[in-house]
Design an enzyme around this catalytic site. Structure first.
Site, PDB file in Angstrom:
ATOM      1  N   ASP A 196       5.155  -5.839   8.327  1.00 27.35           N
ATOM      2  CA  ASP A 196       4.338  -4.794   7.703  1.00 27.35           C
ATOM      3  C   ASP A 196       3.823  -3.845   8.779  1.00 27.35           C
ATOM      4  O   ASP A 196       3.732  -4.219   9.953  1.00 27.35           O
ATOM      5  CB  ASP A 196       3.097  -5.409   7.037  1.00 27.35           C
ATOM      6  N   ARG A 247      11.697  -0.391   5.835  1.00 27.05           N
ATOM      7  CA  ARG A 247      11.025  -0.230   4.547  1.00 27.05           C
ATOM      8  C   ARG A 247      10.072   0.959   4.694  1.00 27.05           C
ATOM      9  O   ARG A 247       9.112   0.905   5.467  1.00 27.05           O
ATOM     10  CB  ARG A 247      10.244  -1.503   4.214  1.00 27.05           C
TER      11      ARG A 247
HETATM   12  C1  LIG Z   1       7.012  -3.161  -1.121  1.00 34.44           C
HETATM   13  C2  LIG Z   1       5.849  -2.437  -0.529  1.00 34.44           C
HETATM   14  C3  LIG Z   1       5.426  -2.749   0.749  1.00 34.44           C
HETATM   15  C4  LIG Z   1       4.341  -2.058   1.309  1.00 34.44           C
HETATM   16  N1  LIG Z   1       3.996  -2.313   2.616  1.00 34.44           N
HETATM   17  C5  LIG Z   1       3.077  -1.534   3.214  1.00 34.44           C
HETATM   18  C6  LIG Z   1       2.799  -1.654   4.602  1.00 34.44           C
HETATM   19  O1  LIG Z   1       3.359  -2.502   5.312  1.00 34.44           O
HETATM   20  N2  LIG Z   1       1.880  -0.809   5.155  1.00 34.44           N
HETATM   21  C7  LIG Z   1       1.226   0.150   4.414  1.00 34.44           C
HETATM   22  O2  LIG Z   1       0.447   0.918   4.962  1.00 34.44           O
HETATM   23  N3  LIG Z   1       1.445   0.253   3.086  1.00 34.44           N
HETATM   24  C8  LIG Z   1       2.347  -0.548   2.461  1.00 34.44           C
HETATM   25  N4  LIG Z   1       2.582  -0.405   1.118  1.00 34.44           N
HETATM   26  C9  LIG Z   1       1.681   0.445   0.281  1.00 34.44           C
HETATM   27  C10 LIG Z   1       2.098   1.908   0.310  1.00 34.44           C
HETATM   28  O3  LIG Z   1       1.798   2.468   1.569  1.00 34.44           O
HETATM   29  C11 LIG Z   1       1.361   2.720  -0.779  1.00 34.44           C
HETATM   30  O4  LIG Z   1      -0.018   2.657  -0.552  1.00 34.44           O
HETATM   31  C12 LIG Z   1       1.623   2.261  -2.198  1.00 34.44           C
HETATM   32  O5  LIG Z   1       2.971   1.910  -2.359  1.00 34.44           O
HETATM   33  C13 LIG Z   1       1.283   3.373  -3.225  1.00 34.44           C
HETATM   34  O6  LIG Z   1       2.059   4.505  -3.013  1.00 34.44           O
HETATM   35  P1  LIG Z   1       3.344   4.913  -3.896  1.00 34.44           P
HETATM   36  O7  LIG Z   1       4.480   5.125  -2.962  1.00 34.44           O
HETATM   37  O8  LIG Z   1       3.576   3.941  -4.958  1.00 34.44           O
HETATM   38  O9  LIG Z   1       3.030   6.359  -4.440  1.00 34.44           O
HETATM   39  P2  LIG Z   1       1.808   7.000  -5.192  1.00 34.44           P
HETATM   40  O10 LIG Z   1       2.120   8.451  -5.237  1.00 34.44           O
HETATM   41  O11 LIG Z   1       0.523   6.548  -4.595  1.00 34.44           O
HETATM   42  O12 LIG Z   1       1.911   6.380  -6.640  1.00 34.44           O
HETATM   43  C14 LIG Z   1       2.960   6.708  -7.552  1.00 34.44           C
HETATM   44  C15 LIG Z   1       2.620   6.072  -8.880  1.00 34.44           C
HETATM   45  O13 LIG Z   1       2.674   4.644  -8.759  1.00 34.44           O
HETATM   46  C16 LIG Z   1       1.633   4.046  -9.495  1.00 34.44           C
HETATM   47  N5  LIG Z   1       0.724   3.337  -8.563  1.00 34.44           N
HETATM   48  C17 LIG Z   1       0.716   3.427  -7.218  1.00 34.44           C
HETATM   49  N6  LIG Z   1      -0.230   2.605  -6.696  1.00 34.44           N
HETATM   50  C18 LIG Z   1      -0.817   2.011  -7.744  1.00 34.44           C
HETATM   51  C19 LIG Z   1      -1.858   1.060  -7.864  1.00 34.44           C
HETATM   52  N7  LIG Z   1      -2.478   0.548  -6.784  1.00 34.44           N
HETATM   53  N8  LIG Z   1      -2.225   0.668  -9.109  1.00 34.44           N
HETATM   54  C20 LIG Z   1      -1.607   1.159 -10.203  1.00 34.44           C
HETATM   55  N9  LIG Z   1      -0.601   2.048 -10.158  1.00 34.44           N
HETATM   56  C21 LIG Z   1      -0.219   2.473  -8.942  1.00 34.44           C
HETATM   57  C22 LIG Z   1       0.919   5.163 -10.237  1.00 34.44           C
HETATM   58  O14 LIG Z   1       1.542   5.311 -11.487  1.00 34.44           O
HETATM   59  C23 LIG Z   1       1.197   6.364  -9.366  1.00 34.44           C
HETATM   60  O15 LIG Z   1       1.164   7.562 -10.081  1.00 34.44           O
HETATM   61  C24 LIG Z   1       3.665  -1.080   0.536  1.00 34.44           C
HETATM   62  C25 LIG Z   1       4.101  -0.770  -0.753  1.00 34.44           C
HETATM   63  C26 LIG Z   1       5.174  -1.419  -1.284  1.00 34.44           C
HETATM   64  C27 LIG Z   1       5.630  -1.034  -2.666  1.00 34.44           C
END
Ligand SMILES: Cc1cc2nc3c(=O)[nH]c(=O)nc-3n(C[C@H](O)[C@H](O)[C@H](O)COP(=O)(O)OP(=O)(O)OC[C@H]3O[C@@H](n4cnc5c(N)ncnc54)[C@H](O)[C@@H]3O)c2cc1C
Length: 306
Positions: free
Chosen positions: A132, A182
Site C-alpha cells: 500500500d 495499483r
Molecule cells: C483496491 C484499493 C486499494 C487502495 N489502496 C490505497 C492505498 O494504498 N493508498 C491510498 O492512499 N489509497 C488507497 N485506496 C483508496 C483510494 O485512494 C481512494 O481514496 C478511494 O478509492 C476512493 O476514490 P475512487 O477512486 O473510488 O473515486 P471517487 O471519485 O472518490 O469516488 C467515485 C465513486 O465511488 C463511490 N465511492 C468512493 N468512495 C466511497 C466511499 N468511501 N463510500 C461510498 N462510496 C464511495 C462513490 O459513488 C463515488 O462517487 C485504495 C482503493 C482501492 C479501491
C-alpha cells in the site's frame, strides 16, 4: 466537501477519538458496511463468497504506524498464516500490506526483511503481495523497498497515488522494472504543494497515468485500477480496447462494500475484478478515510444513531 474531507482526515489521527469510537455499538454497526468482520475467518468467508461470482480478493489486516518491534513481527507472522490459509483453501486471493504496519517507523531493514519473507512465501503459494502507499512522507522509502523486494520477485506490486504531483515521475522511473502497479486516487490529508486539491485535476492525472501504464502492458507491466469511479473505468476500458488490449491485460480492484453492483457487472463482462477485504480491530483511521472519501457516509452513521 473539501472542508469535511480535511476535518475527517485530521480526526483520523486522533487517539482520543479512536478510543471514544471503538466501543460504540452504533459505530461498529456502521463500520460493518465496509468490512465483513474483525477476524480472519470472516474475511476468508467473504473471499470464498466472492469467488462464486468469479471475483478474486485481496486480504489486508488493518493497522498502521506500529511502534513496537514485537508487534511488527506478529503482523508478519499473521500474514504468513493468511498465506497458508489461502493455499489450504485454494483461494484466488492476494495480500496487501502497509509498511508502517510492518514496523517501517522502527527499523527500515527489519521491515524489509518482513516484506521479503512475505514476498517469498507468496511466490511459493502462487499469489501476489501488494504494498500500500501511505502518507507522502513515506513515498521515497516505500518505492525504495518495493524496488528491492521486486528484484527477482515479480509477484510484488506497489500502489501509486494519482493525487500526488510527483507520481508521473515515479511512474516513469518504475516502468523499466515491468512493474505491477495499483493506481488509486489517494486517501490521505496532503498539502496543496504535494497533492492536487481539486478532484478534477486528480481524475485527469489518474487517466493520464493509467493510459501510460496501458501503453506498457506489452513490455510486461500489470496495470491495476483501484477505483470505484465508473466514469473513469469506462474511459479506461475504451482506452484499453482502442490500443487492442484484451480485457485480461489489466485488473479492476475495489473495496469491500463499495460499488458491489459494478464489481459484479465488470466481472460478468469478462474483466478481472478483485475486492480488497479489510479486517481487524484497528479500523478507526481506515474507517475515517472511508468517511472522508464520501462525507455523505457520515449521514449513514448518524442514521444508525437515530
Ligand atoms: C483496491 C484499493 C486499494 C487502495 N489502496 C490505497 C492505498 O494504498 N493508498 C491510498 O492512499 N489509497 C488507497 N485506496 C483508496 C483510494 O485512494 C481512494 O481514496 C478511494 O478509492 C476512493 O476514490 P475512487 O477512486 O473510488 O473515486 P471517487 O471519485 O472518490 O469516488 C467515485 C465513486 O465511488 C463511490 N465511492 C468512493 N468512495 C466511497 C466511499 N468511501 N463510500 C461510498 N462510496 C464511495 C462513490 O459513488 C463515488 O462517487 C485504495 C482503493 C482501492 C479501491
Amino acid at each position: 466537501v473539501g472542508l469535511a474531507r480535511s476535518l475527517l482526515l485530521r480526526a483520523s489521527r486522533s487517539q482520543w477519538l479512536a478510543r471514544q469510537m471503538r466501543d460504540r455499538a452504533f459505530v461498529r454497526r456502521a463500520v460493518r458496511r465496509f468490512m465483513p468482520g474483525e477476524d480472519l475467518p470472516s474475511a476468508l468467508a467473504a473471499a470464498q463468497d466472492l469467488s462464486r461470482t468469479k471475483i478474486g480478493s485481496v486480504l489486508t489486516e488493518l493497522g498502521e504506524q506500529v511502534t513496537n518491534p514485537g508487534e511488527a513481527q506478529a503482523v508478519r507472522d499473521h500474514y504468513l498464516d493468511v498465506l497458508a490459509r489461502i493455499k489450504e483453501r485454494r483461494l484466488d486471493a492476494h495480500i496487501s500490506i502497509k509498511l508502517t504496519h510492518l514496523g517501517l517507523d522502527i527499523d527500515r531493514e527489519n521491515c524489509f526483511r518482513h516484506i521479503a519473507a512475505l514476498a517469498t512465501r507468496s511466490a511459493e503459494v502462487g499469489t501476489r503481495i501488494w504494498i500500500d502507499m501511505e502518507e507522502s512522507r513515506y513515498v521515497d522509502v516505500t518505492l525504495d523497498l518495493f524496488r528491492r523486494a521486486q528484484a527477482g520477485r515479480p509477484n510484488v506490486g506497489v500502489c501509486l497515488q494519482a493525487y500526488l504531483r510527483r507520481t508521473p515521475a515515479d511512474l516513469e522511473s518504475l516502468l523499466p522494472l515491468k512493474p505491477a502497479i495499483r493506481l488509486v486516487k489517494g486517501a490521505y490529508n496532503e498539502p496543496a504543494e504535494v497533492a492536487f486539491p481539486s478532484k478534477r485535476d486528480v481524475d485527469e492525472q489518474y487517466f493520464r497515468l493509467a493510459s501510460r501504464l496501458l501503453e506498457h502492458v506489452g513490455d510486461g507491466a500489470l496495470p491495476v485500477f483501484g477505483t470505484h469511479d465508473m466514469r473513469l473505468v469506462r474511459r479506461l476500458g475504451d482506452q484499453a480496447a482502442g490500443v487492442g488490449l484484451d480485457p485480461g491485460s489489466c485488473e479492476f480492484h475495489m473495496l469491500y462494500g463499495i460499488g458491489t453492483g459494478d464489481q459484479q457487472a465488470l466481472a460478468r463482462a469478462g474483466h478481472t475484478v478483485r475486492v480488497l477485504i479489510s479486517y481487524g480491530t484497528a479500523w478507526f483511521a481506515w474507517y475515517m478515510r472511508r468517511l472522508a472519501e464520501r462525507p455523505a457516509n457520515v449521514w449513514f452513521v448518524v442514521r444508525n444513531i437515530v
